[in-house]
Design a protein around this motif. Structure first.
Motif, mmCIF file in Angstrom:
data_model
loop_
_atom_site.group_PDB
_atom_site.id
_atom_site.type_symbol
_atom_site.label_atom_id
_atom_site.label_comp_id
_atom_site.label_asym_id
_atom_site.label_seq_id
_atom_site.Cartn_x
_atom_site.Cartn_y
_atom_site.Cartn_z
ATOM 1 N N GLU A 12 0.864 -1.180 0.000
ATOM 2 C CA GLU A 12 0.000 0.000 0.000
ATOM 3 C C GLU A 12 0.903 1.233 0.000
ATOM 4 O OE1 GLU A 12 -2.103 2.890 0.251
ATOM 5 O OE2 GLU A 12 -3.632 1.501 1.022
ATOM 6 N N PHE A 13 0.660 2.151 -0.929
ATOM 7 C CA PHE A 13 1.536 3.315 -1.064
ATOM 8 C C PHE A 13 1.528 4.221 0.167
ATOM 9 C CE2 PHE A 13 1.385 2.284 -5.629
ATOM 10 C CZ PHE A 13 2.731 2.409 -5.934
ATOM 11 N N ALA A 14 0.494 4.144 1.003
ATOM 12 C CA ALA A 14 0.453 4.974 2.206
ATOM 13 C C ALA A 14 1.143 4.315 3.387
ATOM 14 C CB ALA A 14 -1.003 5.292 2.567
ATOM 15 N N SER A 15 1.766 3.161 3.157
ATOM 16 C CA SER A 15 2.399 2.401 4.237
ATOM 17 C C SER A 15 3.909 2.587 4.233
ATOM 18 C CB SER A 15 2.067 0.912 4.076
ATOM 19 O OG SER A 15 2.995 0.094 4.760
ATOM 20 N N PRO A 16 4.483 3.181 5.278
ATOM 21 C CA PRO A 16 5.940 3.344 5.318
ATOM 22 C C PRO A 16 6.680 2.007 5.394
ATOM 23 C CG PRO A 16 4.946 4.067 7.378
ATOM 24 C CD PRO A 16 3.828 3.828 6.426
ATOM 25 N N TYR A 17 6.053 1.009 6.014
ATOM 26 C CA TYR A 17 6.701 -0.304 6.043
ATOM 27 C C TYR A 17 6.735 -0.919 4.644
ATOM 28 C CZ TYR A 17 6.746 -0.345 11.162
ATOM 29 O OH TYR A 17 7.004 -0.055 12.482
ATOM 30 N N PRO A 40 0.050 -3.964 -5.887
ATOM 31 C CA PRO A 40 -0.445 -2.787 -5.172
ATOM 32 C C PRO A 40 -1.935 -2.925 -4.880
ATOM 33 C CG PRO A 40 -0.204 -2.315 -7.510
ATOM 34 C CD PRO A 40 0.379 -3.679 -7.293
ATOM 35 N N PHE A 41 -2.353 -2.446 -3.718
ATOM 36 C CA PHE A 41 -3.769 -2.486 -3.355
ATOM 37 C C PHE A 41 -4.051 -1.369 -2.363
ATOM 38 C CE2 PHE A 41 -1.858 -4.452 0.200
ATOM 39 C CZ PHE A 41 -2.775 -4.688 1.208
ATOM 40 N N LEU A 42 -5.278 -1.297 -1.884
ATOM 41 C CA LEU A 42 -5.665 -0.266 -0.925
ATOM 42 C C LEU A 42 -6.089 -0.904 0.389
ATOM 43 C CD1 LEU A 42 -7.864 2.096 -3.163
ATOM 44 C CD2 LEU A 42 -5.466 2.416 -2.508
ATOM 45 N N LEU A 43 -5.598 -0.355 1.487
ATOM 46 C CA LEU A 43 -6.001 -0.843 2.800
ATOM 47 C C LEU A 43 -7.286 -0.191 3.291
ATOM 48 C CD1 LEU A 43 -2.625 -1.097 4.755
ATOM 49 C CD2 LEU A 43 -4.218 -2.961 4.254
ATOM 50 N N GLY A 44 -7.645 0.964 2.729
ATOM 51 C CA GLY A 44 -8.835 1.679 3.201
ATOM 52 C C GLY A 44 -10.070 0.805 3.306
ATOM 53 N N PRO A 45 -10.448 0.096 2.237
ATOM 54 C CA PRO A 45 -11.648 -0.751 2.312
ATOM 55 C C PRO A 45 -11.512 -1.881 3.329
ATOM 56 C CG PRO A 45 -11.039 -0.323 0.028
ATOM 57 C CD PRO A 45 -9.904 0.166 0.869
ATOM 58 N N ILE A 46 -10.298 -2.382 3.513
ATOM 59 C CA ILE A 46 -10.069 -3.449 4.490
ATOM 60 C C ILE A 46 -10.192 -2.902 5.910
ATOM 61 C CG2 ILE A 46 -8.320 -5.043 5.382
ATOM 62 C CD1 ILE A 46 -7.400 -5.391 2.450
ATOM 63 N N PHE A 47 -9.625 -1.702 6.139
ATOM 64 C CA PHE A 47 -9.768 -1.064 7.444
ATOM 65 C C PHE A 47 -11.237 -0.732 7.729
ATOM 66 C CE2 PHE A 47 -5.184 0.817 7.370
ATOM 67 C CZ PHE A 47 -4.683 -0.406 7.769
ATOM 68 N N ALA A 48 -11.950 -0.255 6.698
ATOM 69 C CA ALA A 48 -13.359 0.126 6.878
ATOM 70 C C ALA A 48 -14.194 -1.062 7.339
ATOM 71 C CB ALA A 48 -13.912 0.695 5.574
ATOM 72 N N ALA A 49 -13.858 -2.240 6.827
ATOM 73 C CA ALA A 49 -14.589 -3.447 7.224
ATOM 74 C C ALA A 49 -14.363 -3.780 8.693
ATOM 75 C CB ALA A 49 -14.174 -4.625 6.343
ATOM 76 N N GLN A 50 -13.276 -3.243 9.266
ATOM 77 C CA GLN A 50 -12.976 -3.452 10.685
ATOM 78 C C GLN A 50 -13.481 -2.292 11.548
ATOM 79 O OE1 GLN A 50 -8.822 -4.925 11.324
ATOM 80 N NE2 GLN A 50 -8.665 -4.881 9.091
ATOM 81 N N GLY A 51 -14.144 -1.327 10.909
ATOM 82 C CA GLY A 51 -14.698 -0.202 11.642
ATOM 83 C C GLY A 51 -13.766 0.981 11.786
ATOM 84 N N ARG A 160 -10.353 -2.957 -7.811
ATOM 85 C CA ARG A 160 -11.422 -3.480 -6.943
ATOM 86 C C ARG A 160 -11.274 -4.991 -6.763
ATOM 87 N NH1 ARG A 160 -14.591 0.441 -9.794
ATOM 88 N NH2 ARG A 160 -15.240 -1.140 -11.317
ATOM 89 N N ALA A 161 -10.953 -5.683 -7.854
ATOM 90 C CA ALA A 161 -10.794 -7.135 -7.784
ATOM 91 C C ALA A 161 -9.608 -7.528 -6.908
ATOM 92 C CB ALA A 161 -10.622 -7.704 -9.194
ATOM 93 N N GLU A 162 -8.521 -6.758 -6.994
ATOM 94 C CA GLU A 162 -7.347 -7.043 -6.163
ATOM 95 C C GLU A 162 -7.682 -6.892 -4.678
ATOM 96 O OE1 GLU A 162 -3.456 -7.597 -7.451
ATOM 97 O OE2 GLU A 162 -5.209 -8.784 -8.002
ATOM 98 N N ILE A 163 -8.417 -5.841 -4.349
ATOM 99 C CA ILE A 163 -8.787 -5.612 -2.948
ATOM 100 C C ILE A 163 -9.654 -6.754 -2.432
ATOM 101 C CG2 ILE A 163 -10.047 -4.095 -1.368
ATOM 102 C CD1 ILE A 163 -9.240 -1.775 -3.306
#
Length: 202
Positions: A12-17, A40-51, A160-163
């Motif tokens: 994820e491009f927003a991830s320093p690690y 490459p993918f996005l963590l936003g939708p994955i985080f959103a699913a966790q609230g 979307r499919a990758e996420i």
């Protein structure tokens, strides 16, 4: 001659690690005889699913402070100066789409490394078109072609499919490394272990 083992590198491009891994993974993979697949993918939708509505490093200040100190230490060990961008986390949607669009042209790794360096080593805004264009040029791609391509429905659908696929195999952070047998490794500090598993298995 046997096929080379494969390791999927989810980042994820927003991830320093993810940045730390991206800047060193090619050399290590080549030494190990492992073929990399940059995902490459996005963590936003994955985080959103966790609230969560943002990165846990932003939600929990003590965790965030530790993360920036930790990435600075890890970066120094590999000769990389990590800096905290003015705003964190930044919108990585266009960056992820561009990286996916680059798969067909073969410039995904070079673009990704250039953008990570601009963002986490120079503190530049990765959502700005000028920053994205500079990374594209450094990777040998024409921004006038790549940027419109990243806005296509085909590339949007690919992301979307990758996420969704990342969710389905249990990815919850970045970077993640997935060996050919499906074994999961989370975090920059698991990169060497993931490469070893990819070549030797359990």
């Amino acid at each position: 001659m046997p096929n080379r083992p494969v390791l999927d590198f989810w980042y994820e491009f927003a991830s320093p690690y993810s940045c730390l891994s991206a800047l060193r993974i090619e050399k290590l993979a080549e030494e190990a005889g492992v073929t990399l697949r940059w995902r490459p993918f996005l963590l936003g939708p994955i985080f959103a699913a966790q609230g969560w509505n943002t990165s846990p490093f932003a939600l929990y200040p003590s965790k965030g402070r530790y993360m920036w100190r930790d990435t600075a230490r890890r970066g120094r060990r590999q000769g990389v100066a990590i800096v905290k961008p003015e705003n964190f986390p930044q919108n990585s949607l266009t960056a992820a789409r561009l990286a996916l669009a680059g798969r067909d042209g073969g410039w995904t790794p070079a673009f990704s490394k250039a953008l990570f360096q601009a963002h986490f080593c120079e503190g530049r805004n990765m959502a700005e078109e000028a920053v994205l264009s500079a990374a594209l040029k450094e990777a040998g791609s024409d921004p006038n072609v790549a940027i419109p391509l990243s806005r296509s429905e085909e590339v949007k659908g690919r992301l979307r499919a990758e996420i969704e696929y990342a969710k389905s195999i249990g990815i919850f952070g970045a970077p993640f490394f997935v060996a050919g047998d499906g074994e999961l490794f989370w975090g920059d500090d698991r990169l060497e272990e993931a490469l070893e598993w990819a070549t030797e298995g359990r």
